[in-house]
Design a protein around this motif. Structure first.
Motif, PDB file in Angstrom:
ATOM      1  N   TRP B 174       0.818  -1.223   0.000  1.00  0.00           N
ATOM      2  CA  TRP B 174       0.000   0.000   0.000  1.00  0.00           C
ATOM      3  C   TRP B 174       0.846   1.264   0.000  1.00  0.00           C
ATOM      4  N   ASN B 217      -5.787  -6.567   3.849  1.00  0.00           N
ATOM      5  CA  ASN B 217      -5.643  -6.171   5.241  1.00  0.00           C
ATOM      6  C   ASN B 217      -5.974  -7.341   6.175  1.00  0.00           C
ATOM      7  N   PRO B 234     -12.371  -3.516  12.356  1.00  0.00           N
ATOM      8  CA  PRO B 234     -11.342  -2.465  12.223  1.00  0.00           C
ATOM      9  C   PRO B 234     -10.541  -2.584  10.923  1.00  0.00           C
ATOM     10  N   GLU B 235     -10.281  -3.827  10.479  1.00  0.00           N
ATOM     11  CA  GLU B 235      -9.526  -4.001   9.227  1.00  0.00           C
ATOM     12  C   GLU B 235     -10.269  -3.374   8.048  1.00  0.00           C
ATOM     13  N   VAL B 237     -12.471  -0.872   8.181  1.00  0.00           N
ATOM     14  CA  VAL B 237     -12.480   0.584   8.300  1.00  0.00           C
ATOM     15  C   VAL B 237     -11.146   1.131   7.795  1.00  0.00           C
ATOM     16  N   GLU B 238     -10.066   0.431   8.191  1.00  0.00           N
ATOM     17  CA  GLU B 238      -8.734   0.869   7.765  1.00  0.00           C
ATOM     18  C   GLU B 238      -8.593   0.778   6.243  1.00  0.00           C
ATOM     19  N   ALA B 239      -9.131  -0.312   5.678  1.00  0.00           N
ATOM     20  CA  ALA B 239      -9.037  -0.506   4.231  1.00  0.00           C
ATOM     21  C   ALA B 239      -9.790   0.593   3.482  1.00  0.00           C
ATOM     22  N   GLN B 241     -10.506   3.540   4.626  1.00  0.00           N
ATOM     23  CA  GLN B 241      -9.795   4.804   4.834  1.00  0.00           C
ATOM     24  C   GLN B 241      -8.644   4.927   3.827  1.00  0.00           C
ATOM     25  N   TYR B 242      -7.933   3.825   3.615  1.00  0.00           N
ATOM     26  CA  TYR B 242      -6.819   3.860   2.663  1.00  0.00           C
ATOM     27  C   TYR B 242      -7.322   4.160   1.258  1.00  0.00           C
ATOM     28  N   ASP B 245      -8.060   7.706   1.111  1.00  0.00           N
ATOM     29  CA  ASP B 245      -6.824   8.494   1.172  1.00  0.00           C
ATOM     30  C   ASP B 245      -6.107   8.554  -0.171  1.00  0.00           C
ATOM     31  N   HIS B 301      -0.940  -5.446   1.931  1.00  0.00           N
ATOM     32  CA  HIS B 301      -0.731  -4.675   3.154  1.00  0.00           C
ATOM     33  C   HIS B 301      -0.204  -5.660   4.194  1.00  0.00           C
ATOM     34  N   GLN B 413     -15.878   4.773   9.352  1.00  0.00           N
ATOM     35  CA  GLN B 413     -16.449   4.042  10.483  1.00  0.00           C
ATOM     36  C   GLN B 413     -17.978   4.114  10.488  1.00  0.00           C
TER      37      GLN B 413
END
Lengths: 290, 430
Positions: B174, B217, B234-235, B237-239, B241-242, B245, B301, B413
């Motif tokens: 990533w 992730n 959480p994985e 949400v992080e994905a 977000q990436y 981004d 990732h 989220q």
């Protein structure tokens, strides 16, 4: 004798009535019936749901958004395409050079199938390779992500719809304009009425029957013309361009939920009936038919 | 003017028609109707027609009516509508992820119920296990892989060179995707972007692309029974977000959603240096690209990852035993190593079994054109595509959440929480 002619009348009406019953009224009634059941699971029989589907609809954010979108869609596309249609009709009704070519050009969008056109517009709207952003670029304006931006997706659909519809309505206005009696205009000219005055007090009122007809059609189309959504946005992003009929389609054929689709259809049907009543009831009285 | 060639052809056709008519009279003909979708570029219908023709030549007692039915949604709809209205359809290629819904509708039979011999049972195990994940429910096989894909990363090697990057080293993770992407972005004098670093399409199948990011992730979107989803882990949400981004923080991708349908054209016209797309597009890109391009695994990732995708063969319940046998024969033919190899070469879809890659056709093709093996090699890291009961509805919840985040309407989220809660409510019945 009298009874015979009465029978005769009904017999004459029968074919049309049978078709209307078979393809309009009976399906409408079965739709209402279906909306009262839960979706069948496998081969089990459907379970009676009462008004549950309607309750689900009231809780359904996507339904409200589609409804809201659809109202805006109608509010913009109907007047815009009608005004444009009238303007084009007046323009090509005048004695100008190459008016047949012009009429044809205005009518072309109507002749092209919506799906084919949408496939072309998909590329017009494409942010990187599309025509619109290229044109904006010439003026130094930064490009827009037409179909991919929640603020622009619905207006983009509207724009294409207006382009598509105006030519069609123009034909009706053009036909009506050509049927107008020249004598009244000659008389008005003798009285020294200005062009604007003649348009406002003669042309517009005389065109009112056509306007009503076009209006009814335009409003109907605003709710039933969703072909381009399949290609352009699929109702997205995040339902920003979702319209009622498309949402009905999604429910029926993507979600296999024919019953909820029926529920939404009942609402759409009720709305259209209401709108038609309103248009005929209110406007008809103000229209002068010769 | 009379064209002699045409006349001869006409006579030949007539002769064939007469013989086949005679053949019909001689033996009982089994007629099969199958619907199939096409969702990527290229003249795929011709490829299918060619395969069917060959099958009919080999099996004169079976007459196949293969109907191209639009995209995956259309194909499913047309097949089911045909069944409902009593039109015959014995098999179809439909979305691999429709399996739970087709089962719920009681429309399909499992292949385990149709196979008879040990040899046939072994055939069920001859495909790549990753491709069977969407076709098997509780150990029973409902779908046989046919036009199957993974997502791969296409990248423009010329642009890599121009930006001073190693064209043989596409981004592996990533961070590299973001970094290299930034180097690949090109702006004009006014600061408007002329070329983007990367594009991940977010219309059409956003949940599919998201499945890749999630898997990278280390997380799956759902369980294999299709009655639980994990959208707000959480994985996830992080994905998400990436993904966002890439557009709003690293600026390597346009903001808002990116259209699936025009993305290939964007890549071919050099408007983006990298794109994530179905491997089913490979041959179309290969034929149209006038630059040097490469195909790579999607970046990792925690690990590499991509969902599989595409269409499986299903057998409909409503068929006679003879028709079922004939349908099985057709499926076996279409997925046989030789046909799978040809199909893979003509389209870019995967050869569905290891044996397909052992054929001379694919061996040679992969040697000449290594990108053809990328999707297969990536299978090792592949996971199932999002597939649940009420799949359409659940999918839309995730699609809407993704699009709302990419458009800046919601934070990852909250969008995923809401999608998860609604999905949970829908799936509580199963």
């Amino acid at each position: 004798m009298k009874r015979l002619s009465w029978l005769h009348a009904w017999l004459m009406l029968l074919p049309a009535l049978a078709m209307l019953m078979a393809f309009t009224h009976i399906p409408a009634l079965t739709t209402i019936w279906h909306s009262l059941f839960y979706p069948a699971r496998g081969s089990e029989p459907e379970e009676f749901a009462g008004l549950d589907n309607y309750r689900m609809m009231l809780d359904d954010d996507v339904f409200w958004q589609a409804l809201n979108n659809n109202l805006w869609y109608a509010l913009v596309t109907v007047p815009a395409s009608m005004v444009l249609a009238l303007a084009m009709a007046l323009w090509v009704n005048g004695k100008i050079r190459g008016r047949s070519a012009l009429r044809l050009a205005y009518f072309t969008p109507t002749m092209l199938p919506m799906i084919a056109v949408a496939n072309i517009w998909l590329f017009f709207y494409s942010p990187e390779i599309g025509l619109f952003n290229k044109v904006l670029g010439w003026f130094g304006v930064a490009g827009i992500n037409w179909l991919g931006d929640t603020d622009w997706a619905l207006p983009s659909l509207m724009l294409m719809t207006i382009w598509k519809e105006a030519g069609f309505f123009m034909i009706f206005y053009l036909a009506a304009l050509q049927a107008l009696d020249r004598d009244i205009y000659d008389a008005a000219a003798l009285e020294g009425a200005s062009r604007w005055y003649r348009f406002r007090r003669l042309t517009l009122p005389l065109l009112m029957p056509t306007t009503l007809f076009v209006l009814v059609n335009a409003v109907l189309n605003a709710f039933k013309l969703v072909d381009h959504l399949f290609i352009l946005t699929k109702g997205g992003p995040n339902n920003a361009s979702n319209l009622l009929l498309y949402y009905i389609y999604e429910n029926a054929f993507s979600f296999f939920d024919a019953n909820y689709a029926a529920t939404l259809t009942v609402v759409l049907l009720a709305m259209l009936i209401l709108l038609a009543l309103l248009q005929f009831g209110v406007l008809e009285r103000r229209i002068h038919y010769r | 003017m009379l064209d002699k060639g045409k006349l001869h052809k006409g006579k030949r056709l007539l002769a064939i028609a007469v013989t086949s008519l005679a053949a019909t009279a001689a033996q009982a003909q089994t007629e099969l109707t199958m619907y199939y979708p096409v969702s990527v570029g290229g003249p795929l219908t011709q490829v299918v027609d060619g395969m069917i023709e060959q099958f009919e030549q080999q099996n004169p007692d079976i007459d196949v009516n293969a109907i191209y039915a639009g995209n995956y949604n259309d194909a499913r709809m047309k097949a089911l509508a045909a069944l409902k209205s009593g039109e015959p359809a014995q098999l179809s290629v439909m979305f691999s992820i429709d399996v739970h819904e087709l089962k719920d509708l009681d429309a399909i039979v499992s292949f385990d119920d149709v196979v008879e011999t040990d040899e046939e049972r072994q055939w069920l195990d001859s495909f790549y296990p990753a491709l069977m994940e969407n076709g098997k429910v509780d150990g029973t096989t409902w779908g046989i892989p046919f036009q199957r894909s993974t997502i791969v990363m296409y990248y423009n090697k010329d642009m890599f060179r121009e930006a001073g990057l190693d064209p043989e080293h596409p981004p592996q993770n990533w961070d590299e995707l973001a970094e290299m992407g930034q180097k690949l972005v090109k702006k004009d004098a006014d600061g408007n972007v002329e070329r983007w670093g990367a594009m991940i399409p977010s219309t059409g199948y956003p949940y599919w692309m998201f499945g890749a990011l999630a898997k990278q992730n280390g997380a799956d979107l759902m369980n294999s029974a299709g009655n639980e989803t994990y959208f707000n882990k959480p994985e996830m949400v992080e994905a998400l977000q990436y993904w966002k981004d890439l557009g709003s923080k690293y600026n390597v991708m346009p903001e808002g959603t990116i259209e699936w349908g025009t993305l290939r054209q964007n890549f071919l016209e050099g408007k983006t240096a990298m794109m994530w797309h179905s491997t089913g597009n490979l041959t179309a890109v290969k034929n149209a690209a006038d630059f040097d391009f490469g195909v790579a695994f999607l970046p990792a990732h925690k690990n590499f990852g991509s969902p599989t995708g595409g269409g499986n063969f299903y057998l409909f319940k409503d068929a006679t035993p003879d028709e079922r046998r004939a349908a099985l024969k057709l499926v076996r033919f279409m997925t046989s190593p030789e046909q799978a190899a040809l199909w893979s070469k003509d389209t870019g879809y995967m050869g569905v079994s290891p044996a397909a890659y052992e054929t001379d056709i694919l061996k040679q093709y992969v040697a000449e054109f290594p990108p053809a093996a990328v999707a297969r090699d990536q299978l090792e890291y592949a996971t199932a595509e999002l597939s649940t009961h009420q799949s359409g509805r659940v999918r839309k919840l995730l699609d809407d959440a993704i699009q709302s985040v990419l458009n800046g309407q919601a934070e990852p989220q909250e969008a995923l929480d809401s999608a998860q809660n609604q999905a949970k409510r829908i799936l509580s019945r199963y």
